[in-house]
Design a protein around this motif. Structure first.
Motif, PDB file in Angstrom:
ATOM      1  N   ARG A   1      -3.926  -1.693  -2.865  1.00  0.00           N
ATOM      2  CA  ARG A   1      -2.614  -2.342  -2.961  1.00  0.00           C
ATOM      3  C   ARG A   1      -2.085  -2.155  -4.379  1.00  0.00           C
ATOM      4  O   ARG A   1      -2.834  -2.236  -5.337  1.00  0.00           O
ATOM      5  CB  ARG A   1      -2.710  -3.827  -2.626  1.00  0.00           C
ATOM      6  CG  ARG A   1      -3.035  -4.074  -1.168  1.00  0.00           C
ATOM      7  CD  ARG A   1      -2.845  -5.510  -0.756  1.00  0.00           C
ATOM      8  NE  ARG A   1      -1.528  -6.049  -0.973  1.00  0.00           N
ATOM      9  CZ  ARG A   1      -0.473  -5.854  -0.184  1.00  0.00           C
ATOM     10  NH1 ARG A   1      -0.581  -5.088   0.872  1.00  0.00           N
ATOM     11  NH2 ARG A   1       0.685  -6.407  -0.449  1.00  0.00           N
TER      12      ARG A   1
ATOM     13  N   ALA B   1       1.971   8.495  -2.982  1.00  0.00           N
ATOM     14  CA  ALA B   1       0.757   8.396  -3.799  1.00  0.00           C
ATOM     15  C   ALA B   1       0.946   9.122  -5.131  1.00  0.00           C
ATOM     16  O   ALA B   1       0.529   8.624  -6.189  1.00  0.00           O
ATOM     17  CB  ALA B   1      -0.438   8.963  -3.038  1.00  0.00           C
TER      18      ALA B   1
ATOM     19  N   ALA C   1       5.535   4.236   2.131  1.00  0.00           N
ATOM     20  CA  ALA C   1       6.029   5.464   2.759  1.00  0.00           C
ATOM     21  C   ALA C   1       6.815   5.165   4.026  1.00  0.00           C
ATOM     22  O   ALA C   1       7.764   5.890   4.355  1.00  0.00           O
ATOM     23  CB  ALA C   1       4.872   6.409   3.058  1.00  0.00           C
ATOM     24  N   ALA C   2       6.461   4.097   4.716  1.00  0.00           N
ATOM     25  CA  ALA C   2       7.173   3.739   5.944  1.00  0.00           C
ATOM     26  C   ALA C   2       8.620   3.336   5.648  1.00  0.00           C
ATOM     27  O   ALA C   2       9.481   3.450   6.528  1.00  0.00           O
ATOM     28  CB  ALA C   2       6.445   2.591   6.643  1.00  0.00           C
TER      29      ALA C   2
ATOM     30  N   THR D   1       0.856  -1.184   0.000  1.00  0.00           N
ATOM     31  CA  THR D   1       0.000   0.000   0.000  1.00  0.00           C
ATOM     32  C   THR D   1       0.897   1.242   0.000  1.00  0.00           C
ATOM     33  O   THR D   1       2.098   1.151   0.303  1.00  0.00           O
ATOM     34  CB  THR D   1      -0.899   0.037   1.246  1.00  0.00           C
ATOM     35  OG1 THR D   1      -0.056   0.157   2.403  1.00  0.00           O
ATOM     36  CG2 THR D   1      -1.765  -1.211   1.352  1.00  0.00           C
ATOM     37  N   SER D   2       0.321   2.391  -0.293  1.00  0.00           N
ATOM     38  CA  SER D   2       1.119   3.621  -0.265  1.00  0.00           C
ATOM     39  C   SER D   2       1.622   3.900   1.153  1.00  0.00           C
ATOM     40  O   SER D   2       2.733   4.398   1.333  1.00  0.00           O
ATOM     41  CB  SER D   2       0.313   4.803  -0.806  1.00  0.00           C
ATOM     42  OG  SER D   2      -0.850   5.011  -0.042  1.00  0.00           O
ATOM     43  N   THR D   3       0.845   3.531   2.153  1.00  0.00           N
ATOM     44  CA  THR D   3       1.254   3.726   3.543  1.00  0.00           C
ATOM     45  C   THR D   3       2.455   2.863   3.890  1.00  0.00           C
ATOM     46  O   THR D   3       3.430   3.338   4.492  1.00  0.00           O
ATOM     47  CB  THR D   3       0.091   3.424   4.508  1.00  0.00           C
ATOM     48  OG1 THR D   3      -1.011   4.273   4.174  1.00  0.00           O
ATOM     49  CG2 THR D   3       0.487   3.634   5.958  1.00  0.00           C
ATOM     50  N   SER D   4       2.423   1.593   3.494  1.00  0.00           N
ATOM     51  CA  SER D   4       3.551   0.708   3.807  1.00  0.00           C
ATOM     52  C   SER D   4       4.795   1.103   3.005  1.00  0.00           C
ATOM     53  O   SER D   4       5.917   0.965   3.493  1.00  0.00           O
ATOM     54  CB  SER D   4       3.183  -0.760   3.573  1.00  0.00           C
ATOM     55  OG  SER D   4       2.928  -1.008   2.212  1.00  0.00           O
TER      56      SER D   4
ATOM     57  N   GLU E   1      -8.244  -0.669   1.617  1.00  0.00           N
ATOM     58  CA  GLU E   1      -6.888  -0.398   1.152  1.00  0.00           C
ATOM     59  C   GLU E   1      -6.790  -0.507  -0.364  1.00  0.00           C
ATOM     60  O   GLU E   1      -7.537  -1.252  -0.993  1.00  0.00           O
ATOM     61  CB  GLU E   1      -5.897  -1.404   1.744  1.00  0.00           C
ATOM     62  CG  GLU E   1      -5.682  -1.289   3.217  1.00  0.00           C
ATOM     63  CD  GLU E   1      -4.613  -2.251   3.677  1.00  0.00           C
ATOM     64  OE1 GLU E   1      -3.926  -1.910   4.636  1.00  0.00           O
ATOM     65  OE2 GLU E   1      -4.474  -3.337   3.079  1.00  0.00           O
TER      66      GLU E   1
ATOM     67  N   THR F   1       6.656  11.327   2.390  1.00  0.00           N
ATOM     68  CA  THR F   1       5.341  11.129   3.003  1.00  0.00           C
ATOM     69  C   THR F   1       4.483  10.171   2.170  1.00  0.00           C
ATOM     70  O   THR F   1       4.792   9.885   1.008  1.00  0.00           O
ATOM     71  CB  THR F   1       4.587  12.463   3.108  1.00  0.00           C
ATOM     72  OG1 THR F   1       4.335  12.938   1.775  1.00  0.00           O
ATOM     73  CG2 THR F   1       5.386  13.490   3.901  1.00  0.00           C
ATOM     74  N   ARG F   2       3.388   9.729   2.763  1.00  0.00           N
ATOM     75  CA  ARG F   2       2.453   8.872   2.050  1.00  0.00           C
ATOM     76  C   ARG F   2       1.859   9.617   0.853  1.00  0.00           C
ATOM     77  O   ARG F   2       1.657   9.048  -0.210  1.00  0.00           O
ATOM     78  CB  ARG F   2       1.332   8.393   2.985  1.00  0.00           C
ATOM     79  CG  ARG F   2       0.419   7.361   2.313  1.00  0.00           C
ATOM     80  CD  ARG F   2      -0.845   7.122   3.102  1.00  0.00           C
ATOM     81  NE  ARG F   2      -1.689   8.293   3.218  1.00  0.00           N
ATOM     82  CZ  ARG F   2      -2.453   8.797   2.231  1.00  0.00           C
ATOM     83  NH1 ARG F   2      -2.472   8.233   1.049  1.00  0.00           N
ATOM     84  NH2 ARG F   2      -3.198   9.858   2.442  1.00  0.00           N
ATOM     85  N   GLN F   3       1.609  10.906   1.030  1.00  0.00           N
ATOM     86  CA  GLN F   3       1.063  11.700  -0.074  1.00  0.00           C
ATOM     87  C   GLN F   3       2.051  11.782  -1.237  1.00  0.00           C
ATOM     88  O   GLN F   3       1.647  11.711  -2.405  1.00  0.00           O
ATOM     89  CB  GLN F   3       0.696  13.127   0.396  1.00  0.00           C
ATOM     90  CG  GLN F   3      -0.480  13.173   1.334  1.00  0.00           C
ATOM     91  CD  GLN F   3      -0.090  12.882   2.794  1.00  0.00           C
ATOM     92  OE1 GLN F   3       1.077  12.684   3.134  1.00  0.00           O
ATOM     93  NE2 GLN F   3      -1.092  12.827   3.662  1.00  0.00           N
TER      94      GLN F   3
END
Length: 117
Positions: A75, A53, A42-43, A37-40, A73, A48-50
């Motif tokens: 993916r 994205a 970004a980690a 995912t974009s969140t994972s 989510e 940033t997640r943005q």
């Protein structure tokens, strides 16, 4: 987003997408890990997640990633077919240049031989 068929995808879309080191890292991560995912993503990255994205939008436009909704989510998975097509185009271009250089070399060598005493 509507994408063109893989056969019609322009190499410049892929080259533009790969010009950014963060996008290359995103694509490498997706190809290696099989999806995220974009969140994972970004980690693991210094953005940033943005920002991830936005990078994913560029990769998607080039056809290098596919998005799949899984519940809430989204993916992303790597799709390396456009990359392979771009590599094929680059190899064909390189072969054309090699042929041209060989022709110039033969012409130059032929000119030198005819001028020798």
């Amino acid at each position: 987003m509507t994408r063109t068929a893989d056969a019609e995808r322009a190499p410049e879309d892929v080259l533009v997408a790969l010009a950014d080191p963060i996008r290359r890292e995103v694509l490498s991560t997706l190809a290696r890990d099989g999806g995220a995912t974009s969140t994972s993503l970004a980690a693991r990255l210094p953005v940033t997640r943005q920002a991830v994205a936005k990078h994913l939008v560029v990769l998607d436009r080039a056809g290098l990633v596919r998005a799949h909704r899984a519940g809430r989510e989204v993916r992303y998975e790597a799709d390396l077919r456009p990359l392979k097509q771009t590599m094929h185009w680059m190899n064909a271009l390189a072969a054309q240049w090699e042929q041209r250089l060989d022709a110039i070399k033969k012409l130059a060598e032929g000119t030198e031989q005819t001028q020798s005493p």
